[in-house]
Design an enzyme around this catalytic site. Structure first.
Site, PDB file in Angstrom:
ATOM      1  N   HIS A  88       0.885  -1.137  -0.015  1.00 55.54           N
ATOM      2  CA  HIS A  88      -0.077   0.092  -0.102  1.00 55.54           C
ATOM      3  C   HIS A  88       0.779   1.267  -0.057  1.00 55.54           C
ATOM      4  O   HIS A  88       0.849   2.041  -0.923  1.00 55.54           O
ATOM      5  CB  HIS A  88      -0.926  -0.076   1.173  1.00 55.54           C
ATOM      6  CG  HIS A  88      -1.944   1.136   1.323  1.00 55.54           C
ATOM      7  ND1 HIS A  88      -3.012   1.096   2.149  1.00 55.54           N
ATOM      8  CD2 HIS A  88      -1.916   2.257   0.486  1.00 55.54           C
ATOM      9  CE1 HIS A  88      -3.733   2.348   1.962  1.00 55.54           C
ATOM     10  NE2 HIS A  88      -3.252   2.843   0.923  1.00 55.54           N
ATOM     11  N   GLU A 169       0.374   7.520  -3.324  1.00 59.13           N
ATOM     12  CA  GLU A 169       1.073   7.472  -2.554  1.00 59.13           C
ATOM     13  C   GLU A 169       2.442   8.451  -2.440  1.00 59.13           C
ATOM     14  O   GLU A 169       2.565   8.997  -1.392  1.00 59.13           O
ATOM     15  CB  GLU A 169       1.798   6.112  -2.336  1.00 59.13           C
ATOM     16  CG  GLU A 169       0.612   5.055  -2.192  1.00 59.13           C
ATOM     17  CD  GLU A 169      -0.157   5.211  -0.759  1.00 59.13           C
ATOM     18  OE1 GLU A 169       0.509   5.321   0.263  1.00 59.13           O
ATOM     19  OE2 GLU A 169      -1.270   5.363  -0.597  1.00 59.13           O
ATOM     20  N   HIS A 173       1.513  11.229   0.553  1.00 62.59           N
ATOM     21  CA  HIS A 173       2.590  10.999   1.548  1.00 62.59           C
ATOM     22  C   HIS A 173       4.089  11.389   1.157  1.00 62.59           C
ATOM     23  O   HIS A 173       4.633  11.921   2.407  1.00 62.59           O
ATOM     24  CB  HIS A 173       2.461   9.729   1.885  1.00 62.59           C
ATOM     25  CG  HIS A 173       1.090   9.023   2.093  1.00 62.59           C
ATOM     26  ND1 HIS A 173       0.269   9.422   3.194  1.00 62.59           N
ATOM     27  CD2 HIS A 173       0.048   8.343   1.558  1.00 62.59           C
ATOM     28  CE1 HIS A 173      -0.884   9.181   3.273  1.00 62.59           C
ATOM     29  NE2 HIS A 173      -0.908   8.220   2.389  1.00 62.59           N
TER      30      HIS A 173
END
Length: 321
Positions: A88, A169, A173
């Site tokens: 993930h 992602e 992030h």
């Protein structure tokens, strides 16, 4: 895809939009000359350390994995690897467990931002959908076709192309780590080299965490008929990791099922995700991490005995079949 939503305690910070978290210089970031500082320690202070060499912004790292049984794009060849949880991401939470997201909109490569504002609320800065070449083309420019092949094997999306998950992602992030700030790469920075660096770092942490194997050792295997208990998952993974991870579940709430009728346990019943927490010495890129227990609450799953389903992957969704 539908990403698991976490409640942010840092909504005010989530609106920050800037090219660099600390406005660092492009020079003097030779990290081997810097002290080894543990993130989330009293020494990890942006005023006293090189923020390119010590993670001072998102110092609580979460290496996160999915357990999925289908992708929704099987007809296009997008399938799941056999006998493994998929990647993930690697998230940079604040040390108190809160977090921010989309910290640098100049490096926003997510075609379908989720959430669509920096704080997930109507008063947040809008995160514009990315319209350019997909983030995989950045790796191609560095000749990193092997990396792309690996990502298409283990970094699997659901309901959208794999590369869109990687773009999500990075944008949501990676831009919230001090050590992946562009100035940290010095005056000879090549555009998008931090993207390659981030993907390699995410993979480094993932490969250390063989969730499927750790569960298999404890006789916890995917099944469409056997049910499991949360404490068994927690015991197996804590034993091998050295700290208690977060275990996430989806699906119906236990007290909404026939088996849980009359129960007060409203946890979800389908095992779908695990988050491994750690602190890191120096840069996340160096991989010097120390396992720590997940923040509370450390699960969204039902706790009742035999309440959890750990389903088998659909046969037509497995790579090579």
């Amino acid at each position: 895809m539908a990403f698991l939503k976490r409640v942010s305690l840092a909504a005010a910070l989530a609106g920050t939009v800037q090219a660099s978290l600390y406005g660092e210089s492009k020079v003097n970031h030779t990290c081997v000359l810097e002290p080894s500082v543990l993130s989330c320690s009293s020494s990890a202070n942006a005023a006293s350390v090189d923020t390119c060499c010590t993670e001072t912004y998102g110092g609580l790292l979460l290496s996160t994995q999915f357990w999925s049984t289908w992708t929704g794009l099987e007809a296009e060849g997008q399938k799941l690897p056999a006998d493994t949880w998929t990647l993930h991401g690697l998230w940079p939470d604040f040390c108190n467990g809160s977090y921010t997201q989309y910290c640098d909109l100049s490096r926003q490569y997510d075609p379908t931002p989720s959430p669509n504002t920096t704080n997930g609320l109507p008063n947040g800065t809008v995160v514009p959908p990315y319209k350019g070449p997909n983030i995989g083309t950045f790796l191609e420019s560095f000749g990193r076709y092997d990396l792309l092949d690996w990502m298409n094997t283990y970094w699997i999306n659901q309901g959208a192309p794999n590369i869109d998950l990687a773009a999500h992602e990075f944008s949501k992030h990676a831009t919230c780590y001090s050590t992946f700030d562009v100035p940290c790469y010095g005056p000879k920075y090549v555009e998008h080299e931090e993207v390659v660096d981030f993907f390699e770092t995410v993979i480094k942490y993932y490969k250390r965490l063989p969730t499927w194997e750790w569960l298999h050792e404890a006789a916890i295997v995917p099944s469409n008929s056997t049910t499991y208990t949360l404490s068994d998952f927690q015991a197996a993974l804590t034993k091998r990791y050295g700290a208690t991870p977060y275990i996430g579940c989806s699906g119906p709430r236990y007290n909404a099922t026939e088996a849980g009728k009359g129960s007060t346990d409203n946890g979800r019943t389908v095992v779908s995700e695990v988050w491994y927490y750690s602190h890191v010495v120096g840069r996340p890129q160096d991989g010097n991490s120390i396992p720590v227990n997940a923040t509370s609450p450390n699960t969204s799953c039902a706790k009742a005995k035999g309440a959890l389903n750990y389903y088998e992957v659909t046969p037509g969704s497995i790579q090579g079949r």
